[in-house]
Design an enzyme around this catalytic site. Structure first.
Site, short mmCIF file in Angstrom:
data_model
loop_
_atom_site.label_atom_id
_atom_site.label_comp_id
_atom_site.label_asym_id
_atom_site.label_seq_id
_atom_site.Cartn_x
_atom_site.Cartn_y
_atom_site.Cartn_z
N PRO A 7 31.74 -23.13 -16.21
CA PRO A 7 30.48 -22.55 -16.73
C PRO A 7 29.44 -23.14 -16.50
O PRO A 7 29.10 -24.35 -16.03
CB PRO A 7 30.70 -22.82 -18.52
CG PRO A 7 31.38 -24.17 -18.53
CD PRO A 7 32.42 -24.08 -17.38
N GLU A 9 25.67 -23.11 -18.19
CA GLU A 9 24.86 -22.70 -19.50
C GLU A 9 23.63 -21.86 -18.89
O GLU A 9 22.86 -22.12 -17.62
CB GLU A 9 24.25 -23.77 -20.22
CG GLU A 9 23.59 -23.34 -21.51
CD GLU A 9 23.04 -24.56 -22.33
OE1 GLU A 9 22.62 -24.27 -23.40
OE2 GLU A 9 23.06 -25.61 -21.85
N CYS A 98 28.18 -32.44 -20.54
CA CYS A 98 26.82 -32.03 -20.40
C CYS A 98 25.85 -32.89 -20.26
O CYS A 98 25.75 -33.67 -21.13
CB CYS A 98 26.49 -31.03 -21.51
SG CYS A 98 25.03 -30.12 -21.55
#
Length: 310
Positions: A7, A9, A98
């Site tokens: 992914p 963001e 993250c």
């Protein structure tokens, strides 16, 4: 070899997952992280991030999607994992990587690499809350500001019950600056018994080959490299020798615009397109030209006409 789509963001969301998996080469995707604070999230929050839940948690081309959760509240993480499992999640992934300051300030993502005991407790609680048929995995970096606890963190994830660990081969403070330290993935893979997936600085098929050799991993995860070259997974698998033509890329870009059109205001849509063009500049000189044109467009019809005609 498995190739996982990472992914990103604010860019690589369900819309882009759909387009990239249609191009092909991926075995599995991971969703953008869903932030868990101190409450049980409503179902619509999970469906918003992972609409594939409506379709057996698979993209339109049939690639399964794991739902990624981020948070530090042990009980809440477990409750939300149980909830999304009940909605039909293919798998649950836990984000310990993250590097965003807003996330880290709230004790999420890579900030927890300073607390391996909490990492262990979160994974254990999630694993206990989710049916055994649903895999629980985790993604980590090499540490917060050093690699001192990299092996400790990896062991914490394994002992908590993670069935697979994706390792982004940089610390939080490294951010996304090259290089990625693939040799550290090898050290982690030699320490834990569960499968390890290598991630970081894989932009070309040659990078993928070197990463596998250095890390000792047979499986890899790609994110920014996939956005820069949508056919990268196929090229890594030697199913394509050349990347997609720019005309083929522009058709995909226009489809992305159409996918965004029903849900986003024009400024946000333009930002997504510009961001993607920025990455495409690494592989396509034409993207630089189009970026210069697109960044000046402000009218919805101008965007539609540009992508449709050129």
């Amino acid at each position: 070899m498995r190739i996982l789509l990472a992914p990103m963001e604010g860019l690589l969301d369900f819309r882009l997952r759909d387009l990239l998996t249609r191009v092909g080469g991926y075995d599995e995707c991971v969703s953008e992280f869903i932030r868990v604070n101190d409450t049980l999230l409503p179902s619509h929050r999970f469906y918003r991030y992972v609409p594939e839940l409506y379709e057996n948690c698979r993209t339109k081309s049939g690639v399964p999607v794991k739902v990624q959760l981020l948070g530090s509240d042990i009980n809440c993480m477990a409750e939300n994992a149980s909830k999304v499992a009940s909605l039909g999640a293919y798998g649950i992934d836990i984000n310990f990587g993250c590097p965003a300051p807003t996330v880290n300030r709230n004790r999420g993502g890579a900030a927890l690499l300073k607390e391996p005991d909490i990492m262990f407790a979160i994974v254990k609680a999630v694993r206990s809350a989710v049916p055994s048929t649903i895999p629980v995995t985790a993604k980590m970096r090499l540490g917060y500001d050093s690699t001192e606890q990299a092996l400790v963190c990896a062991k914490a994830l394994e002992e908590g019950g993670a069935e697979e660990i994706v390792v982004h081969a940089r610390t939080k403070t490294d951010g996304y600056k090259p290089p990625a330290y693939w040799d550290w993935i090898y050290k982690i893979g030699s320490t834990v018994k569960v499968p390890v997936v290598a991630n970081g600085e894989i932009w070309t098929a040659e990078d993928a080959k070197r990463c596998k050799e250095v890390s000792g991993c047979k499986d890899i995860m790609i994110g920014r490299g996939a956005v820069a070259n949508p056919s990268l997974a196929l090229m890594i698998r030697e199913k394509r020798k050349e990347k997609l033509s720019w005309e083929e890329i522009k058709k995909i870009l226009f489809q992305y615009w159409l996918n965004l059109e029903t849900e986003m205001e024009i400024k946000s849509r333009a930002g997504r397109i510009k961001q993607w063009l920025h990455y495409l500049c690494r592989q396509y000189p034409e993207a630089e030209r189009d970026f210069e044109i697109v960044k000046r467009l402000t009218n919805i019809e101008d965007f539609r006409n540009y992508w449709n005609i050129h």
